[in-house]
Design a protein around this motif. Structure first.
Motif, PDB file in Angstrom:
ATOM      1  N   THR A 224      44.653  31.991  47.356  1.00 35.17           N
ATOM      2  CA  THR A 224      44.995  32.570  48.656  1.00 35.17           C
ATOM      3  C   THR A 224      44.133  33.798  48.887  1.00 35.17           C
ATOM      4  OG1 THR A 224      46.785  33.868  47.665  1.00 35.17           O
ATOM      5  CG2 THR A 224      47.351  31.704  48.574  1.00 35.17           C
TER       6      THR A 224
ATOM      7  N   THR B 158      43.320  37.147  51.806  1.00 37.07           N
ATOM      8  CA  THR B 158      43.814  37.885  52.961  1.00 37.07           C
ATOM      9  C   THR B 158      43.158  37.321  54.212  1.00 37.07           C
ATOM     10  OG1 THR B 158      42.047  39.537  52.931  1.00 37.07           O
ATOM     11  CG2 THR B 158      43.986  39.953  51.516  1.00 37.07           C
TER      12      THR B 158
ATOM     13  N   ASN C  83      39.623  38.505  51.458  1.00 31.72           N
ATOM     14  CA  ASN C  83      39.710  39.077  50.113  1.00 31.72           C
ATOM     15  C   ASN C  83      40.629  38.220  49.247  1.00 31.72           C
ATOM     16  OD1 ASN C  83      38.089  41.324  50.850  1.00 31.72           O
ATOM     17  ND2 ASN C  83      39.882  42.270  51.808  1.00 31.72           N
ATOM     18  N   GLN C  84      40.195  37.989  48.006  1.00 32.65           N
ATOM     19  CA  GLN C  84      40.948  37.121  47.111  1.00 32.65           C
ATOM     20  C   GLN C  84      42.245  37.783  46.663  1.00 32.65           C
ATOM     21  OE1 GLN C  84      38.611  35.418  43.955  1.00 32.65           O
ATOM     22  NE2 GLN C  84      40.406  34.956  42.694  1.00 32.65           N
ATOM     23  N   GLU C  85      43.318  36.955  46.625  1.00 25.55           N
ATOM     24  CA  GLU C  85      44.615  37.455  46.162  1.00 25.55           C
ATOM     25  C   GLU C  85      45.075  36.655  44.949  1.00 25.55           C
ATOM     26  OE1 GLU C  85      47.054  37.422  49.784  1.00 25.55           O
ATOM     27  OE2 GLU C  85      46.797  39.588  49.896  1.00 25.55           O
ATOM     28  N   GLU C  86      45.920  35.651  45.144  1.00 23.22           N
ATOM     29  CA  GLU C  86      46.478  34.909  44.019  1.00 23.22           C
ATOM     30  C   GLU C  86      45.651  33.659  43.738  1.00 23.22           C
ATOM     31  OE1 GLU C  86      50.479  34.013  44.986  1.00 23.22           O
ATOM     32  OE2 GLU C  86      51.174  36.091  44.841  1.00 23.22           O
TER      33      GLU C  86
ATOM     34  N   GLU D 111      44.613  35.437  36.695  1.00 19.47           N
ATOM     35  CA  GLU D 111      44.371  36.757  37.265  1.00 19.47           C
ATOM     36  C   GLU D 111      42.945  37.177  36.932  1.00 19.47           C
ATOM     37  OE1 GLU D 111      47.162  39.657  36.002  1.00 19.47           O
ATOM     38  OE2 GLU D 111      48.863  38.754  37.053  1.00 19.47           O
TER      39      GLU D 111
ATOM     40  N   GLU E 102      45.419  34.232  54.688  1.00 22.33           N
ATOM     41  CA  GLU E 102      46.726  34.607  55.224  1.00 22.33           C
ATOM     42  C   GLU E 102      46.728  34.376  56.734  1.00 22.33           C
ATOM     43  OE1 GLU E 102      49.662  38.556  55.306  1.00 22.33           O
ATOM     44  OE2 GLU E 102      47.609  38.664  54.538  1.00 22.33           O
TER      45      GLU E 102
END
Length: 605
Positions: free
Chosen positions: A50, A52, A56-59, A115, A575
Motif C-alpha cells: 500500500t 499513500t 510513498n510506500q507504507e505496508e 518491513e 490510498e
C-alpha cells in the motif's frame, strides 16, 4: 465439608496437568525430529503493498503459494516480521529468516509481513488543481481542472531485476458523476460500468511519465491500482518479407539513380567538351567575321575607286576620240593595267577572306554538331525531380539542355545563310578575276593597235569595251556593297551569338561541377541505403530482444535462498481520497475477565 471436597478436586486436577505438559513437550520434540520431509514442484509469490495517495510506500506483505508434491515439512525463507498460516490451523515456525511449515494439502498458502523492504520502483503521484499544486488531503471536495501526474523510475535501493524485466500497469478509476472531459495522452480511457478507467503501461527498464487532465466537482478518488508483472507472452519477430522486398527495391532504385546520374555526369562532360569546342570554333568564326567586316570598308572603297576610274576612262575615250594621240593611248594602256592589277589584288583579298571564312565556318559546324542531340522528355525531367536529387542542380541541367538545343536549332536555321556567304565569296572572287583578265586583255589590245591599225576604229572598239566593262562593274560594285552590308550585319549579330555561346560554355562547366557533386551525393545515398534491409532487421531483432522477457527465469522477491520460484507478481494500491463517514459507536460493557479458579468454581454453583 463442601469446600474441602472442592479443594481436593482442584489439587487432583492440577497435579496431573504439570505432568501432562512436560510429557507433551517431550513428545513435540520427538515429533519434530521424526516429521516427514515434504516437497513442492513450484512456488508463487504475490507481493501486496500500500502507498499513500502521493505514492510513498507504507505496508507490505507477501502471500506465498506452494504446489505440493509430497506432504510434510516445507522450508521457506524471508525476513518476515510476522507469518500466518492461510491454509489450516497448524503452526508455522520461524527462526530468523528460516520458515518451517507442515503441508498437508495439494496447495499451501501462508502470509508473511515485511518491513523496510523497498519496492523496485519509485512511484510519485502529484496533483494540481487549476494549475496550483496541492496535497491529496487539500483536494478533497474541491472543484476545478485537475491534473494528475504519475512518474515512475528505478529505485536504486532495491533489486534491479524486477525493474529491468517487469512492466507496470496502472489503472485510475474516475467516477463519471464527478469527472468530465477526461484526457490521457499516453493512456487508454475505457468505460467500466458508470466509471471511467484510465490505464497506463510503463515498459521494463524504462522510466514512465503519465498524466490525466479532467474537470472535477466535489473531488473524491478511488485508489490507484498498480500491477507489476513480467510480459505475459513471447514477442514473435514480425514477418518482414514484404517490407524487406520494398527496402530492397528502394536500395535498387537509389543504386539505379546513382548509375543514371553517373551517365548524366558523363553526358554533361561530353556536352561540356562539345561546348568548349563550340566556343573555340565560334571564337574563330567571330574573329573571321569581324576581320571580314573590317576589310569590307577598304574593299568597297577600292571597288568604288575602280568604278570611278572605269567611268572616267570610258567618258574620256568617248569624248576625246579625235584629239587623242598615241601618248594618251599609252597612258590609257598603263591605267588599264593598273586597274587590272587592283582588281587582281581585290581578288586575292576575297580569296583569303573566303578561306578564313571557310575555316571558321567549318570549326563552327563541327562544334555545333558535337552537341549531343538527346531527346529528353518532360516525363524524364519530372522523374529526375522525383528522384530526390538537388533541385537547384536539376534546374541547371534543364536550363543547359534547353540552351544547347536552342543553339543547335538556331544554327540549323541559319546554316543555309552561312553556306550562302561562302558561295557568294566564291562567285565575287571569280568575277573580279574575270574583270581583271579582261582589263589586261584590253590593255594588250591597245598596245598592239597603236601601229598599223585604223586608230579611229580601234578607239571606238576600245570605247565600246570600256562602256561594257564599266556597266558590268557597276553591277558588281552594287553586289559588293550589298554583300559588305550583310557582312557588317552578320558581324554585329554574331557578336551577340558568340557572347551567348561563351555564357553557355561557362554554364555547362558549372553544370558539370554540379553534376559531379550530385553524383557524389547519390553515391552516398546509394551506399547508405544499400544495407537498409539488414539495418531494419537488426533494429527489429534488437527491439524484440529488449521487450521479450519470455525466457527470463523468475527469482524470489523475498529471499534469494528460495527455490523453484515460478512466478512473482506485485499488487500495489495507493490510498484513496475519500470523505470519512462518522460512525456513532455504542460503548460495550467490558466483562471482567475471570481467572481459572473462578471458572472452576462456577462449575459447581
Amino acid at each position: 465439608m463442601k469446600r474441602i471436597i472442592v479443594l481436593c478436586m482442584a489439587i487432583f486436577l492440577l497435579m496431573p496437568s504439570f505432568l501432562i505438559s512436560a510429557e507433551q513437550n517431550e513428545t513435540s520434540k520427538d515429533e519434530e525430529k521424526n516429521e516427514k520431509e515434504g516437497s513442492y514442484s513450484s512456488k508463487h509469490e504475490v507481493v501486496y503493498s500500500t502507498l499513500t495517495a502521493a505514492g510513498n510506500q507504507e505496508e507490505m506483505y507477501v502471500v506465498n503459494n506452494f504446489s505440493i508434491e509430497e506432504t510434510g515439512k516445507i522450508i521457506d525463507y524471508g525476513a518476515y516480521t510476522n507469518v500466518q498460516n492461510l491454509t489450516n490451523v497448524s503452526d508455522i515456525k520461524q527462526e530468523d529468516e528460516r520458515i518451517q511449515m507442515t503441508a498437508e494439502e495439494d496447495e499451501f498458502y501462508y502470509q508473511g509481513d515485511l518491513e523496510d523492504k523497498p519496492l523496485p520502483w519509485n512511484i510519485n503521484v502529484t496533483y494540481q488543481l487549476d494549475g496550483e499544486k496541492m496535497t491529496p488531503e487539500d483536494l478533497l471536495g474541491k472543484n476545478g481542472e485537475l491534473q494528475l501526474q504519475i512518474n515512475t523510475d528505478k529505485n536504486e535501493n532495491a533489486e534491479s531485476f524486477f525493474y529491468e524485466n517487469y512492466l507496470l500497469q496502472m489503472t485510475v478509476t474516475l467516477d463519471s458523476d464527478r469527472y468530465d472531459n477526461i484526457e490521457a495522452p499516453d493512456g487508454t480511457v475505457a468505460n467500466a460500468g458508470k466509471d471511467r478507467q484510465v490505464t497506463f503501461t510503463a515498459m521494463p527498464d524504462k522510466e514512465g511519465s503519465f498524466s490525466i487532465n479532467a474537470d472535477v466537482k466535489d473531488l473524491e478518488m478511488e485508489s490507484i491500482e498498480i500491477a507489476a508483472v513480467p510480459p505475459s507472452m513471447a514477442i514473435d519477430a514480425p514477418d518482414t518479407g514484404a517490407m524487406t522486398d520494398d527496402m530492397n527495391s528502394l536500395s535498387a532504385a537509389t543504386a539505379e539513380v546513382h548509375r543514371g546520374v553517373g551517365k548524366l555526369k558523363s553526358g554533361i562532360a561530353e556536352l561540356n567538351n562539345g561546348a568548349a569546342s563550340l566556343n573555340d570554333g565560334s571564337a574563330q568564326y567571330n574573329n573571321g567575321v569581324q576581320e571580314l567586316n573590317a576589310g569590307s570598308t577598304e574593299l568597297v572603297e577600292g571597288s568604288a575607286a575602280i568604278q570611278t576610274s572605269l567611268q572616267t576612262m570610258s567618258e574620256q575615250v568617248g569624248s576625246d576620240t579625235e584629239d587623242m594621240n598615241v601618248e594618251e593611248l599609252q597612258e590609257l594602256e598603263d591605267g588599264l593595267k593598273q586597274l587590272s592589277g587592283g582588281l587582281e589584288e581585290a581578288d586575292k583579298s576575297l580569296a583569303s577572306l573566303r578561306n578564313e571564312f571557310g575555316n571558321a565556318y567549318k570549326s563552327l559546324d563541327e562544334a555545333v554538331e558535337s552537341i549531343p542531340g538527346y531527346d529528353i522528355s518532360d516525363e524524364d525531367i519530372e522523374s529526375l525531380y522525383e528522384s530526390g536529387a538537388d533541385e537547384e542542380v536539376i534546374d541547371q541541367l534543364v536550363e543547359t539542355y534547353q540552351s544547347a538545343q536552342s543553339t543547335k536549332q538556331t544554327y540549323a536555321d541559319g546554316k543555309e545563310a552561312f553556306g550562302a556567304v561562302s558561295s557568294s565569296l566564291e562567285t565575287n572572287a571569280g568575277s573580279l578575276s574575270e574583270m581583271s583578265d579582261r582589263l589586261l586583255q584590253v590593255a594588250d589590245q591597245t598596245e598592239g593597235s597603236l601601229e598599223g591599225v585604223d586608230f579611229t576604229a580601234s578607239i571606238q572598239q576600245l570605247q565600246q569595251g570600256l562602256k561594257e566593262l564599266s556597266s558590268n562593274y557597276n553591277e558588281f560594285h552594287s553586289g559588293l556593297v550589298e554583300y559588305t552590308d550583310g557582312a557588317s550585319e552578320l558581324a554585329s549579330s554574331y557578336q551577340e551569338i558568340h557572347g551567348g555561346i561563351a555564357g553557355l560554355t561557362d554554364g555547362i562547366d558549372e553544370l558539370e561541377q554540379g553534376a559531379s557533386e550530385l553524383h557524389e551525393g547519390t553515391g552516398e545515398l546509394a551506399a547508405s541505403t544499400s544495407d537498409i534491409p539488414e539495418q531494419m532487421q537488426s533494429e527489429i531483432d534488437q527491439m524484440v530482444e529488449e521487450y521479450d522477457k519470455s525466457d527470463v527465469e523468475p527469482v524470489s522477491f523475498v529471499s534469494e535462498e528460495n527455490k523453484k520460484v515460478e512466478s512473482v507478481q506485485f499488487v500495489i494500491k495507493t490510498e484513496s481520497i475519500k470523505k470519512v463517514e462518522e460512525q456513532t459507536e455504542t460503548p460495550e460493557e467490558e466483562e471482567e475477565e475471570k481467572g481459572f479458579w473462578d471458572r472452576l468454581l462456577n462449575l459447581f454453583r
